[in-house]
Design an enzyme around this catalytic site. Sequence first.
Site, PDB file in Angstrom:
ATOM      1  N   SER A 201       0.828  -1.188   0.000  1.00  0.00           N
ATOM      2  CA  SER A 201       0.000   0.000   0.000  1.00  0.00           C
ATOM      3  C   SER A 201       0.875   1.256   0.000  1.00  0.00           C
ATOM      4  O   SER A 201       1.747   1.401  -0.860  1.00  0.00           O
ATOM      5  CB  SER A 201      -0.956  -0.050   1.203  1.00  0.00           C
ATOM      6  N   ASP A 307      -8.215  -5.893  -6.358  1.00  0.00           N
ATOM      7  CA  ASP A 307      -7.961  -4.720  -5.507  1.00  0.00           C
ATOM      8  C   ASP A 307      -8.720  -3.507  -6.042  1.00  0.00           C
ATOM      9  O   ASP A 307      -8.399  -2.967  -7.106  1.00  0.00           O
ATOM     10  CB  ASP A 307      -6.456  -4.423  -5.472  1.00  0.00           C
ATOM     11  N   HIS A 338      -6.912  -5.968  -1.437  1.00  0.00           N
ATOM     12  CA  HIS A 338      -5.780  -5.139  -1.034  1.00  0.00           C
ATOM     13  C   HIS A 338      -4.949  -5.892   0.006  1.00  0.00           C
ATOM     14  O   HIS A 338      -5.095  -5.676   1.213  1.00  0.00           O
ATOM     15  CB  HIS A 338      -6.309  -3.815  -0.482  1.00  0.00           C
TER      16      HIS A 338
END
Length: 649
Positions: A201, A307, A338
Amino acid sequence: MRRSRPRTAFRTGAAVLAATVLASAASLTATASTTAGPAKPFVQGTKTVAAYDYDNAIHERVEVEVPGVDGDANGVKDRVTVDIVRPGEADQAGIDVPVIVQASPYYAGDPKTYFDTDGTRQVFGSWLDNYFVPRGYAVAFVDMPGTFRSTGCSDVGADLEVLGTKAVIDWLNNRVPGYSPSGQRAKADWSTGKAGMIGVSWNGTIANSVASTGVRGLETIVPIAAISSWYDYTRGFGVPFYDEYMGFLHDYVSNDASPRCEQLTGEIEQDSDTRTGSYSRWWDPRNYRLDASKVKSSVYVVHGLGDENVKTRHFGEWWDELAKRDVPRKIFLHQGVHLDGFSFRDEWVDKLHPWFDYWLQGLQNGVMQTPQATVQREDGSFVDEPRWPATGVRSTKLNLSKPLGAKSGDLSIAAASSDPISFTGTSEPSEDTAVLDPTTPKADRAVFLSNDLQQAVRMSGTGKVSVRVKVNKVAAGIKARLLDYGTATRYRDVTNVPNTRVCWGDGNALDTGCYAETQINTAVSDASVAVRTLADIGHYKSLERKESLKSGQWYDLSFELNADDVVFAAGHRLGLVLTVEPDNPSVPFTGATVTLDPTRSSLTLPLTTAPDLATPDTSEARVQATSLAQPEPESDPAELMRQFVEASR
């Protein structure tokens, strides 16, 4: 030596120590290094093995000075805090080690128990240190500028953040000064100077950004579920996903240690221009694809094909730019959302370990001669492939048409001919349920279906939608969903296995490095949304300028789909579903009707097999589609931030 990890057993410290002793003894007769210097007990042949005791690891904290940067405007150069754990035995033997770096804006949320009374980190909340430190690596955790114990200000992906983190790579190569908590100069004289950055991320995003500076010493990056352009993270071709999101992001991670940092929240939100959703030069420093030509490191891309937080276009467009410049690279694509690649345990670790051994330890293990891509297929299985996008991909244009009286439109390579099709949206965004029961006429969507596929067809890469439309309001957005219609057992999610505990490397009572095993779950469904992509019709000319639409006027809009890799099985149908969406969450939207001219509209997909779609299918048979493979993506910004943080740990 292959590691042994019993599936339901907790590996005790004694077992880890015994394995370490055996690995050390075996490595005494192995080739220690390709260069002269002290023997490296952690090298056995062409791989690293666990040779050092984690209990003997050195823990230290360093403050790295950022040259020429005073982001918080306090008259003092910014300093970035770095927590390091490295093998004590290597230090005693005079063996320099490479460094795996994970920078993050989230460490302020770590428990106080992670630190000793002097503020030195003892627990890292990651498997990386437990696994790699015994194998002759140092692992460094960096508080990004303006967060936790680092001074300066965050600026959500721009120069303050990038230059501050880049300084850590420079310090590891003795190009900038660093200081101990007592103020003494601290040198990385224990480091080889070779560094690799990894993270999920935002943590992976900073790896992309630092690599785009071309800094020397950064040998490789492993961006996982990472952003390659902050504009595209917060916008879908001109449609802001959330109101005032850039300001929200800055406020969330900033430690607000100075009035300047607090002031930046408002400035960042204002300059990001949520009201129009347009692109400006302000976004350039946050668009790392613009500097792909500067990348000198190798890149191992990891991303979930499901995602919807950091959408798949981020890896797709970054990959394309790297490919143009022949950057050494690999890719690991899974069906999840994610997530960290570590969610898939052995499948990922067995790929990452030799990658770091090659790029950071210099071991000639042939990793670059192994398949470039690992792709998790729809049923949850993993396959290795020579390259990505898949070999044999060809850009195939599918035309849209809707014969008079048909229940749905068609996708085919035949010439399109039909009357315009109208569909209406409300003030609220549509939901994925809009794609169900596609052969039932509904006023809130336009549906186009291929005929039954005679053979499997694979899409691999980035597709494009081109539409000619007119709108009865001054503004509207449009969403394209690419569908796989057909019953199959499909990946649903990956979850922990109850009552299991497996240790990844060495550890101690404070930091065990032990985690539950995971399992891949599947479910039978008769439809799957492969791709979702949103666009603002008002940005039909350019992302840099939003136009007010005139009722009755036709507009030509083209936008790329999010990247994907999906196999449409024989007997299935491809589907394209178009819906009307609000164009901007900051501006009231009461709904709109969009009229589509199919003769000037098309869907272009990168396909590996020429589909048998020469003629439209005018069959009136109902297409069964009542269940979706995965649940609706999360749309609450607070929940997305929670995912951001959790995936980054």
